[in-house]
Design a protein around this motif. Structure first.
Motif, mmCIF file in Angstrom:
data_model
loop_
_atom_site.group_PDB
_atom_site.id
_atom_site.type_symbol
_atom_site.label_atom_id
_atom_site.label_comp_id
_atom_site.label_asym_id
_atom_site.label_seq_id
_atom_site.Cartn_x
_atom_site.Cartn_y
_atom_site.Cartn_z
ATOM 1 N N GLU A 8 0.827 -1.210 0.000
ATOM 2 C CA GLU A 8 0.000 0.000 0.000
ATOM 3 C C GLU A 8 0.860 1.257 0.000
ATOM 4 O O GLU A 8 0.522 2.256 -0.644
ATOM 5 N N HIS A 9 1.990 1.202 0.714
ATOM 6 C CA HIS A 9 2.873 2.374 0.808
ATOM 7 C C HIS A 9 3.465 2.754 -0.553
ATOM 8 O O HIS A 9 3.619 3.939 -0.852
ATOM 9 N N TYR A 10 3.764 1.763 -1.380
ATOM 10 C CA TYR A 10 4.493 2.034 -2.618
ATOM 11 C C TYR A 10 3.631 2.027 -3.881
ATOM 12 O O TYR A 10 3.983 2.678 -4.870
ATOM 13 N N ALA A 11 2.526 1.299 -3.881
ATOM 14 C CA ALA A 11 1.849 1.011 -5.137
ATOM 15 C C ALA A 11 0.817 2.063 -5.517
ATOM 16 O O ALA A 11 0.070 2.568 -4.683
ATOM 17 N N LYS A 12 0.764 2.355 -6.799
ATOM 18 C CA LYS A 12 -0.335 3.141 -7.365
ATOM 19 C C LYS A 12 -1.611 2.302 -7.309
ATOM 20 O O LYS A 12 -2.696 2.810 -7.007
ATOM 21 N N LEU A 13 -1.477 1.024 -7.604
ATOM 22 C CA LEU A 13 -2.603 0.092 -7.548
ATOM 23 C C LEU A 13 -2.097 -1.249 -7.054
ATOM 24 O O LEU A 13 -1.083 -1.760 -7.545
ATOM 25 N N ALA A 14 -2.795 -1.830 -6.083
ATOM 26 C CA ALA A 14 -2.470 -3.165 -5.587
ATOM 27 C C ALA A 14 -3.582 -4.124 -5.973
ATOM 28 O O ALA A 14 -4.767 -3.809 -5.842
ATOM 29 N N ILE A 15 -3.190 -5.297 -6.441
ATOM 30 C CA ILE A 15 -4.146 -6.359 -6.727
ATOM 31 C C ILE A 15 -3.747 -7.566 -5.882
ATOM 32 O O ILE A 15 -2.685 -8.163 -6.086
ATOM 33 N N ILE A 16 -4.585 -7.891 -4.909
ATOM 34 C CA ILE A 16 -4.334 -9.041 -4.048
ATOM 35 C C ILE A 16 -4.946 -10.271 -4.713
ATOM 36 O O ILE A 16 -6.099 -10.253 -5.137
ATOM 37 N N THR A 17 -4.168 -11.328 -4.804
ATOM 38 C CA THR A 17 -4.631 -12.531 -5.482
ATOM 39 C C THR A 17 -4.156 -13.768 -4.728
ATOM 40 O O THR A 17 -3.581 -13.678 -3.636
ATOM 41 N N SER A 18 -4.371 -14.921 -5.325
ATOM 42 C CA SER A 18 -3.945 -16.186 -4.731
ATOM 43 C C SER A 18 -2.506 -16.484 -5.150
ATOM 44 O O SER A 18 -2.103 -16.223 -6.276
ATOM 45 N N ASP A 19 -1.743 -17.044 -4.224
ATOM 46 C CA ASP A 19 -0.368 -17.451 -4.495
ATOM 47 C C ASP A 19 -0.368 -18.977 -4.616
ATOM 48 O O ASP A 19 -0.906 -19.527 -5.551
ATOM 49 N N ASN A 20 0.215 -19.671 -3.655
ATOM 50 C CA ASN A 20 0.051 -21.114 -3.505
ATOM 51 C C ASN A 20 -0.758 -21.329 -2.228
ATOM 52 O O ASN A 20 -0.183 -21.421 -1.140
ATOM 53 N N PRO A 21 -2.072 -21.382 -2.301
ATOM 54 C CA PRO A 21 -2.865 -21.457 -1.069
ATOM 55 C C PRO A 21 -2.686 -22.767 -0.319
ATOM 56 O O PRO A 21 -3.026 -22.857 0.860
ATOM 57 N N ARG A 22 -2.191 -23.800 -1.008
ATOM 58 C CA ARG A 22 -2.012 -25.119 -0.396
ATOM 59 C C ARG A 22 -3.327 -25.577 0.245
ATOM 60 O O ARG A 22 -4.333 -25.616 -0.441
ATOM 61 N N SER A 23 -3.343 -25.885 1.538
ATOM 62 C CA SER A 23 -4.576 -26.409 2.135
ATOM 63 C C SER A 23 -5.503 -25.320 2.654
ATOM 64 O O SER A 23 -6.616 -25.602 3.098
ATOM 65 N N GLU A 24 -5.071 -24.061 2.599
ATOM 66 C CA GLU A 24 -5.878 -22.964 3.139
ATOM 67 C C GLU A 24 -6.864 -22.423 2.104
ATOM 68 O O GLU A 24 -6.697 -22.612 0.889
ATOM 69 N N ASP A 25 -7.860 -21.709 2.602
ATOM 70 C CA ASP A 25 -8.824 -21.013 1.756
ATOM 71 C C ASP A 25 -8.149 -19.759 1.198
ATOM 72 O O ASP A 25 -7.738 -18.879 1.965
ATOM 73 N N PRO A 26 -7.994 -19.653 -0.115
ATOM 74 C CA PRO A 26 -7.297 -18.486 -0.681
ATOM 75 C C PRO A 26 -7.984 -17.170 -0.340
ATOM 76 O O PRO A 26 -7.315 -16.151 -0.135
ATOM 77 N N GLY A 27 -9.317 -17.182 -0.257
ATOM 78 C CA GLY A 27 -10.033 -15.961 0.101
ATOM 79 C C GLY A 27 -9.685 -15.486 1.496
ATOM 80 O O GLY A 27 -9.547 -14.275 1.745
ATOM 81 N N LEU A 62 4.488 -10.490 -8.087
ATOM 82 C CA LEU A 62 5.377 -10.972 -7.031
ATOM 83 C C LEU A 62 4.900 -12.273 -6.392
ATOM 84 O O LEU A 62 3.713 -12.567 -6.362
ATOM 85 N N GLY A 63 5.873 -13.022 -5.885
ATOM 86 C CA GLY A 63 5.563 -14.152 -5.024
ATOM 87 C C GLY A 63 5.928 -15.518 -5.554
ATOM 88 O O GLY A 63 6.309 -16.405 -4.791
ATOM 89 N N LYS A 64 5.819 -15.732 -6.890
ATOM 90 C CA LYS A 64 6.041 -17.063 -7.424
ATOM 91 C C LYS A 64 7.269 -17.162 -8.327
ATOM 92 O O LYS A 64 7.782 -18.257 -8.562
ATOM 93 N N GLY A 65 7.738 -16.049 -8.822
ATOM 94 C CA GLY A 65 8.961 -16.062 -9.613
ATOM 95 C C GLY A 65 8.883 -17.020 -10.785
ATOM 96 O O GLY A 65 7.990 -16.929 -11.628
ATOM 97 N N ASP A 66 9.834 -17.975 -10.832
ATOM 98 C CA ASP A 66 9.877 -18.908 -11.958
ATOM 99 C C ASP A 66 9.138 -20.212 -11.684
ATOM 100 O O ASP A 66 9.275 -21.182 -12.431
#
Length: 429
Positions: free
Chosen positions: A335-354, A396-400
């Protein structure tokens, strides 16, 4: 796994044991010794395994640890040594390589001891002089490097991560500290804020605080240009890599090479400039679009701060079944740096991504400021659709990574490929 010998084999799995096989016992699997003996195995330790596998004791093992930067620093060190004419092996997050040939696919940052010994065996057969490896905090706690003798060790930085495993930041710090108790040559980031331990036989490197390897001047526009002073000498770092964090990574690698092989400095400069970076680490996938692995508050802040002159659109999430305390902190940084942030799912594994996304959202002061798009492909497409000419999209988050783990299933997914699909217009979304 099993490693074959002429008339038997070595294993680290007691269930594989048969009469007269060899069970490699370590601190990680010692509790299974009784089962191995019951199955007829003989117990051996790492020093015996190394002899049986004909591992060259002359190979200089270089270990790299830290919260961020391990993969790029290791890859840079490996690339520079190869460019200087040395035979070299590398193992870490991207897999295992020997003399520029990949011999194993991506796995753990630091593999179990027997697998690492198998790589050392292959490196010995290839007459490698150096063996570069990433060393994770998990591996340190689980003694996955037991019996390995290091010629050099590099400390990149220490910030919050893996508290789900370690329980507290102090335990995490203690794991990292344990790596630096021997007589190997150490290279320590003097600017690492969380650094509280003193180590013997060390060289410091840094930009802000006085250090043996110190950047007297540097510029980061469109790449890296830096003048490095060390022990009355100086050399230049000129690289296509982006960001202040990559200057630290290159400086660590260069310092290590300088002390271990004393290269001609012009050759060193050429070798540094020839390192093109690592896929998924500040990788420019398209004009104004970068993919990176940053997944901690500090890692995200470093990359966003490095591009703060740009108008940033940031797509990010947080992994499931991992340190939950960092999620709101990640949101606060974005939030401090971004003009716009989009929160999404990464690797939710066994958790609820929401639910993960809501925990990230709790770090935002303006709760209605970010977009919440659970489908990661849709989130990336939305960012690219909203991108204006002077914007920079950071994914961000998953790279390659080429999969997304959801409820125990790894589905094919690549941030890089999604971006390329968007610009090719070949996908129906």
């Amino acid at each position: 796994m099993k490693l074959r010998l002429s008339n038997t084999f070595i294993t680290d799995d007691s269930s594989e044991c048969v009469q007269d096989c060899l069970f490699l016992s370590s601190a990680q699997n010692a509790k299974f010794e009784a089962d191995a003996l019951k199955n007829g195995a003989k117990i051996i330790k790492a020093h015996t395994a190394k002899k049986l596998l004909n591992i060259d004791e002359g190979i200089k093992i270089i270990g790299i640890t830290g919260t961020n930067g391990k993969t790029t620093t290791a890859a840079a060190l490996y690339s520079i040594l190869l460019d200087l004419g040395f035979k070299c092996a590398l193992c870490g997050t991207r897999g295992a390589f020997i003399n520029d040939t990949q011999i194993a696919a991506k796995g753990l940052t630091t593999e179990p001891l027997l697998r690492t010994l198998s790589y050392l065996q292959k490196a010995s057969e290839a007459k490698c002089e150096f063996f570069v490896m990433e060393v994770s905090s998990h591996a340190l706690v689980q003694n996955r490097i037991e019996g390995l003798s290091f010629a050099a060790k590099i400390f990149t930085n220490l910030t919050q991560d893996h508290l789900d495993f370690h329980g507290s930041f102090e335990n995490y710090r203690a794991a990292k500290e344990s790596f630096f108790a021997d007589d190997a040559i150490k290279f320590i980031n003097k600017d690492a804020a969380a650094l509280k331990f003193n180590v013997k036989n060390s060289f410091s490197y840094g930009l802000e605080n006085p250090a043996f390897y110190h950047a007297k001047a540097y510029a980061l526009e469109g790449g890296i240009e830096a003048l490095i002073a060390a022990g009355g000498q100086s050399f230049h770092i000129s690289s296509p890599l982006l960001g202040l964090f990559n200057l630290y990574n290159l400086l660590a690698a260069a310092a290590c090479v300088c002390e271990l092989v004393r290269p001609n400095l012009k050759d060193l400069e050429r070798a540094i400039s020839g390192f093109a970076g690592v896929c998924g680490r500040v990788e420019r996938v398209a004009e104004g679009v970068i993919v990176d692995f940053a997944h901690t508050p500090d890692g995200i802040e470093k990359i966003l701060d490095g591009f703060k002159a740009k108008k940033l659109i940031v797509v990010f999430g947080a992994g499931g079944d991992r340190d939950k305390s960092k999620r709101a902190l990640m949101g606060r940084v974005v939030e401090h740096y971004a003009k716009l942030a989009i929160i999404t799912s990464d690797n939710p594994r066994s958790e609820d991504p929401g639910a993960i996304m809501k925990e990230i959202l709790s770090g935002f002061v303006k709760k209605d400021a970010p977009l919440l798009i659970e489908d990661r492909k849709m989130a990336i497409f939305r960012a690219l659709e909203m991108k204006e000419r002077d914007d920079l999209v950071l994914i961000l988050g998953k790279g390659d990574e080429d999969t997304q783990e959801i409820q125990g299933v790894k589905h094919p997914f690549s941030d890089r490929e999604v971006v390329l699909q968007f610009y090719k217009g070949s996908v129906d979304v």
